[in-house]
Design a protein around this motif. Structure first.
Motif, PDB file in Angstrom:
ATOM      1  N   LEU A 234      17.048  18.270 -60.884  1.00 53.37           N
ATOM      2  CA  LEU A 234      15.775  18.889 -61.257  1.00 53.37           C
ATOM      3  C   LEU A 234      15.969  19.860 -62.423  1.00 53.37           C
ATOM      4  O   LEU A 234      15.152  19.892 -63.349  1.00 53.37           O
ATOM      5  N   THR A 235      17.050  20.622 -62.382  1.00 53.92           N
ATOM      6  CA  THR A 235      17.351  21.552 -63.469  1.00 53.92           C
ATOM      7  C   THR A 235      17.608  20.780 -64.760  1.00 53.92           C
ATOM      8  O   THR A 235      17.086  21.140 -65.823  1.00 53.92           O
ATOM      9  N   GLN A 236      18.391  19.710 -64.677  1.00 52.78           N
ATOM     10  CA  GLN A 236      18.691  18.906 -65.860  1.00 52.78           C
ATOM     11  C   GLN A 236      17.443  18.206 -66.400  1.00 52.78           C
ATOM     12  O   GLN A 236      17.306  18.026 -67.611  1.00 52.78           O
ATOM     13  N   LEU A 237      16.551  17.821 -65.507  1.00 43.74           N
ATOM     14  CA  LEU A 237      15.296  17.174 -65.905  1.00 43.74           C
ATOM     15  C   LEU A 237      14.277  18.188 -66.429  1.00 43.74           C
ATOM     16  O   LEU A 237      13.379  17.830 -67.182  1.00 43.74           O
ATOM     17  N   GLY A 238      14.397  19.431 -65.964  1.00 40.33           N
ATOM     18  CA  GLY A 238      13.440  20.468 -66.346  1.00 40.33           C
ATOM     19  C   GLY A 238      12.080  20.286 -65.697  1.00 40.33           C
ATOM     20  O   GLY A 238      11.050  20.561 -66.297  1.00 40.33           O
ATOM     21  N   ILE A 239      12.092  19.806 -64.437  1.00 36.43           N
ATOM     22  CA  ILE A 239      10.836  19.565 -63.724  1.00 36.43           C
ATOM     23  C   ILE A 239      10.891  20.185 -62.331  1.00 36.43           C
ATOM     24  O   ILE A 239      11.958  20.551 -61.843  1.00 36.43           O
ATOM     25  N   LYS A 240       9.732  20.256 -61.704  1.00 40.73           N
ATOM     26  CA  LYS A 240       9.620  20.708 -60.311  1.00 40.73           C
ATOM     27  C   LYS A 240       9.890  19.526 -59.381  1.00 40.73           C
ATOM     28  O   LYS A 240       9.704  18.357 -59.759  1.00 40.73           O
ATOM     29  N   ALA A 241      10.285  19.825 -58.160  1.00 39.53           N
ATOM     30  CA  ALA A 241      10.639  18.788 -57.190  1.00 39.53           C
ATOM     31  C   ALA A 241       9.510  17.780 -56.973  1.00 39.53           C
ATOM     32  O   ALA A 241       9.751  16.573 -56.918  1.00 39.53           O
ATOM     33  N   GLU A 242       8.290  18.265 -56.870  1.00 37.70           N
ATOM     34  CA  GLU A 242       7.170  17.340 -56.615  1.00 37.70           C
ATOM     35  C   GLU A 242       7.008  16.316 -57.736  1.00 37.70           C
ATOM     36  O   GLU A 242       6.550  15.200 -57.500  1.00 37.70           O
ATOM     37  N   GLN A 243       7.420  16.663 -58.947  1.00 32.93           N
ATOM     38  CA  GLN A 243       7.318  15.742 -60.082  1.00 32.93           C
ATOM     39  C   GLN A 243       8.331  14.605 -60.006  1.00 32.93           C
ATOM     40  O   GLN A 243       8.215  13.629 -60.735  1.00 32.93           O
ATOM     41  N   LEU A 244       9.317  14.725 -59.128  1.00 29.37           N
ATOM     42  CA  LEU A 244      10.327  13.687 -58.959  1.00 29.37           C
ATOM     43  C   LEU A 244       9.975  12.734 -57.810  1.00 29.37           C
ATOM     44  O   LEU A 244      10.677  11.795 -57.530  1.00 29.37           O
ATOM     45  N   ILE A 245       8.845  12.968 -57.181  1.00 25.54           N
ATOM     46  CA  ILE A 245       8.412  12.177 -56.019  1.00 25.54           C
ATOM     47  C   ILE A 245       7.658  10.928 -56.471  1.00 25.54           C
ATOM     48  O   ILE A 245       6.750  10.993 -57.298  1.00 25.54           O
ATOM     49  N   ARG A 246       8.043   9.791 -55.878  1.00 26.15           N
ATOM     50  CA  ARG A 246       7.323   8.531 -56.104  1.00 26.15           C
ATOM     51  C   ARG A 246       6.122   8.507 -55.162  1.00 26.15           C
ATOM     52  O   ARG A 246       6.261   8.228 -53.978  1.00 26.15           O
ATOM     53  N   LYS A 247       4.965   8.767 -55.708  1.00 23.78           N
ATOM     54  CA  LYS A 247       3.767   8.885 -54.883  1.00 23.78           C
ATOM     55  C   LYS A 247       3.182   7.535 -54.472  1.00 23.78           C
ATOM     56  O   LYS A 247       2.267   7.477 -53.666  1.00 23.78           O
ATOM     57  N   SER A 248       3.736   6.450 -54.992  1.00 26.89           N
ATOM     58  CA  SER A 248       3.276   5.119 -54.594  1.00 26.89           C
ATOM     59  C   SER A 248       3.999   4.600 -53.354  1.00 26.89           C
ATOM     60  O   SER A 248       3.604   3.585 -52.778  1.00 26.89           O
ATOM     61  N   GLU A 249       5.047   5.300 -52.932  1.00 28.63           N
ATOM     62  CA  GLU A 249       5.824   4.863 -51.766  1.00 28.63           C
ATOM     63  C   GLU A 249       5.045   5.062 -50.467  1.00 28.63           C
ATOM     64  O   GLU A 249       4.353   6.067 -50.291  1.00 28.63           O
ATOM     65  N   ALA A 250       5.193   4.121 -49.553  1.00 29.97           N
ATOM     66  CA  ALA A 250       4.529   4.208 -48.246  1.00 29.97           C
ATOM     67  C   ALA A 250       4.946   5.478 -47.505  1.00 29.97           C
ATOM     68  O   ALA A 250       4.112   6.121 -46.856  1.00 29.97           O
ATOM     69  N   ILE A 251       6.203   5.860 -47.622  1.00 29.09           N
ATOM     70  CA  ILE A 251       6.688   7.077 -46.946  1.00 29.09           C
ATOM     71  C   ILE A 251       5.900   8.290 -47.427  1.00 29.09           C
ATOM     72  O   ILE A 251       5.530   9.156 -46.634  1.00 29.09           O
TER      73      ILE A 251
END
Length: 115
Positions: free
Chosen positions: A47-64
């Motif tokens: 997340l630090t290397q990407l420069g984003i917040k955790a929620e931005q790394l979430i695949r929101k299309s996943e059934a989970i």
């Protein structure tokens, strides 16, 4: 300098990024994060290397996500723990090079990282 790709072989975008690394003849490591799940510290580093917040790394299309997390207000640590518990939630692919990272969608982002 060695690159790292967090890879899911079933994902076409991930395979495209892997092929790009091969074409560039870079030294790289493949981490199949579904077989070797990341811990919270590793996700935080990404997340630090990407420069984003955790929620931005979430695949929101996943059934989970839809079943367990959609509509919920989670803090940074709770999102990270969700990714530790359910690695399928992590966006893919992630390519790390020279201590910076990108999500390889579109592939041009990976090309810019490696330039």
């Amino acid at each position: 300098m060695k690159a790292t790709i967090y890879h899911n072989p079933r994902c076409s975008k991930s395979r495209n990024s892997l092929n790009l690394l091969k074409e560039k003849s870079l030294d790289f490591e493949i981490v199949e994060y579904l077989k070797t799940p990341l811990n919270a510290a590793e996700i935080q580093t990404l997340l630090t290397q990407l420069g984003i917040k955790a929620e931005q790394l979430i695949r929101k299309s996943e059934a989970i996500y839809k079943e367990h997390y959609k509509g919920k207000e989670l803090n940074e640590n709770e999102w990270i723990e969700a990714m530790v518990k359910h690695p399928k939630l992590i966006e893919r692919p992630i390519v790390v090079y020279k201590n910076k990272a990108v999500i390889g969608r579109p592939l041009e982002k990976v090309e810019e990282l490696l330039a």
